[in-house]
Design a protein around this motif. Sequence first.
Motif, mmCIF file in Angstrom:
data_model
loop_
_atom_site.group_PDB
_atom_site.id
_atom_site.type_symbol
_atom_site.label_atom_id
_atom_site.label_comp_id
_atom_site.label_asym_id
_atom_site.label_seq_id
_atom_site.Cartn_x
_atom_site.Cartn_y
_atom_site.Cartn_z
ATOM 1 N N ILE A 159 0.849 -1.206 0.000
ATOM 2 C CA ILE A 159 0.000 0.000 0.000
ATOM 3 C C ILE A 159 0.881 1.251 0.000
ATOM 4 N N ALA A 160 1.992 1.206 0.761
ATOM 5 C CA ALA A 160 2.919 2.339 0.793
ATOM 6 C C ALA A 160 3.445 2.652 -0.613
ATOM 7 N N GLU A 161 3.790 1.608 -1.365
ATOM 8 C CA GLU A 161 4.260 1.797 -2.743
ATOM 9 C C GLU A 161 3.186 2.506 -3.578
ATOM 10 N N ASP A 162 1.958 2.061 -3.403
ATOM 11 C CA ASP A 162 0.835 2.653 -4.137
ATOM 12 C C ASP A 162 0.646 4.121 -3.737
ATOM 13 N N VAL A 163 0.717 4.396 -2.442
ATOM 14 C CA VAL A 163 0.563 5.771 -1.942
ATOM 15 C C VAL A 163 1.592 6.695 -2.589
ATOM 16 N N LEU A 164 2.834 6.223 -2.710
ATOM 17 C CA LEU A 164 3.908 7.070 -3.217
ATOM 18 C C LEU A 164 3.751 7.421 -4.692
ATOM 19 N N THR A 165 2.929 6.664 -5.419
ATOM 20 C CA THR A 165 2.668 7.021 -6.816
ATOM 21 C C THR A 165 1.873 8.325 -6.923
ATOM 22 N N HIS A 166 1.302 8.763 -5.820
ATOM 23 C CA HIS A 166 0.538 10.016 -5.802
ATOM 24 C C HIS A 166 1.425 11.245 -5.611
ATOM 25 N N TYR A 167 2.729 11.047 -5.512
ATOM 26 C CA TYR A 167 3.661 12.153 -5.284
ATOM 27 C C TYR A 167 4.652 12.283 -6.432
ATOM 28 N N ASN A 168 5.072 13.506 -6.682
ATOM 29 C CA ASN A 168 6.120 13.769 -7.669
ATOM 30 C C ASN A 168 7.486 13.571 -7.034
ATOM 31 N N LEU A 169 7.728 12.376 -6.574
ATOM 32 C CA LEU A 169 8.995 12.064 -5.906
ATOM 33 C C LEU A 169 9.576 10.792 -6.508
ATOM 34 N N SER A 170 10.889 10.796 -6.657
ATOM 35 C CA SER A 170 11.595 9.574 -7.019
ATOM 36 C C SER A 170 12.263 9.055 -5.757
#
Length: 364
Positions: A27-38
Amino acid sequence: MERTTIEPWIVDETTDDFFVPDYIEEIAEDVLTHYNLSVKNRQVVTTKPDKGGAIWKMETNEGPKSLKLLHRRPTRSLFSLGAQAYLVEEKEARVPPIIKTKAGENYVEAGGKLWFVAEWIEPLTPVTKDLEGAKQLCYALGEFHRLSKGYTPPKQAEVASRVRKWPKSYQKMMTKMAWFRNIANAYRELPASPSLLEVVDEFAEQAKRGLERLHQSSYDELSKLGNAYWGLVHQDYGWSNGQMGKDGMWIIDLDGVAFDLPIRDLRKLISGTMADLYRWDATWVREMIQAYDEANPLTKELYEILLIDLAMPNEFYKNIKEIVYEPEAFLGEETKLLIQTIVDTDQSKWPVLEDIQNDWKGRG
């Protein structure tokens, strides 16, 4: 978005302190797709397995960030996230700024919880565990309280407020004292039971006197001034959550903030510090209050309520209340020694409270 509901997880001898279930990592991986972060690296730094919360430190193309899975109800978490944003954006307080999602939001909802990304402030170092460090903590706390005044929660957030709940809290303490007595009577053969029975009536009397004094004080009048007037308390403030950065003291971990009379945080900090010293010290208490007052001036009415709260059997209650869950495991030799330490420390409290009781005479 992942529809799995996040639940508390079990930690045992086969897992380490930083274990997080695989489905939550997904879920954390999925959440991070919502951010402009690498994200180059993500590492668990804190978990609350019994509640279903966690914090990761991340190395990103935009520098170090934290990812937090908030364990509280989403509507409650909205309250604290709104407060954090208010303190940074409106008051320029030294609390970690929240990173916006691609959609311009402060959070992502996933697994039935709120997640958010914030700046990872570094370097941060704890202040020294001496009087000067305690004064720095108190000044920073006063500053935090002063800046938090005027906060209005988002419309969809539940309002977390303890401003009007002090009498109920004191009454609850009195009720629990009776429970402690009943449990110790039921388990008289256990090592700590005689010690507990010997002192519980005195601590119950302290709580009763505190409630009477609260009713006779300006509390009712002050509480009617409302939430925004008083601002927020941290609720978990101390050496780990108030730390020194390059440009001054930073306050972190705001997930439990609530509206309240500000002196509750100050009382908890003083009580906890005196417990760490194993004795009450008038110089420490006086100078901690003065340092706080420099940042957020105390009226004599508020000072009176601080004295009432300091006189409550806070450390006894905090340490003994776990008895209700597993009495047989709790009432052992270790608790017997703990009770003696609490009693000894408590005896040194009363001369100190008497010494400082008139410090705010003549204040407005």
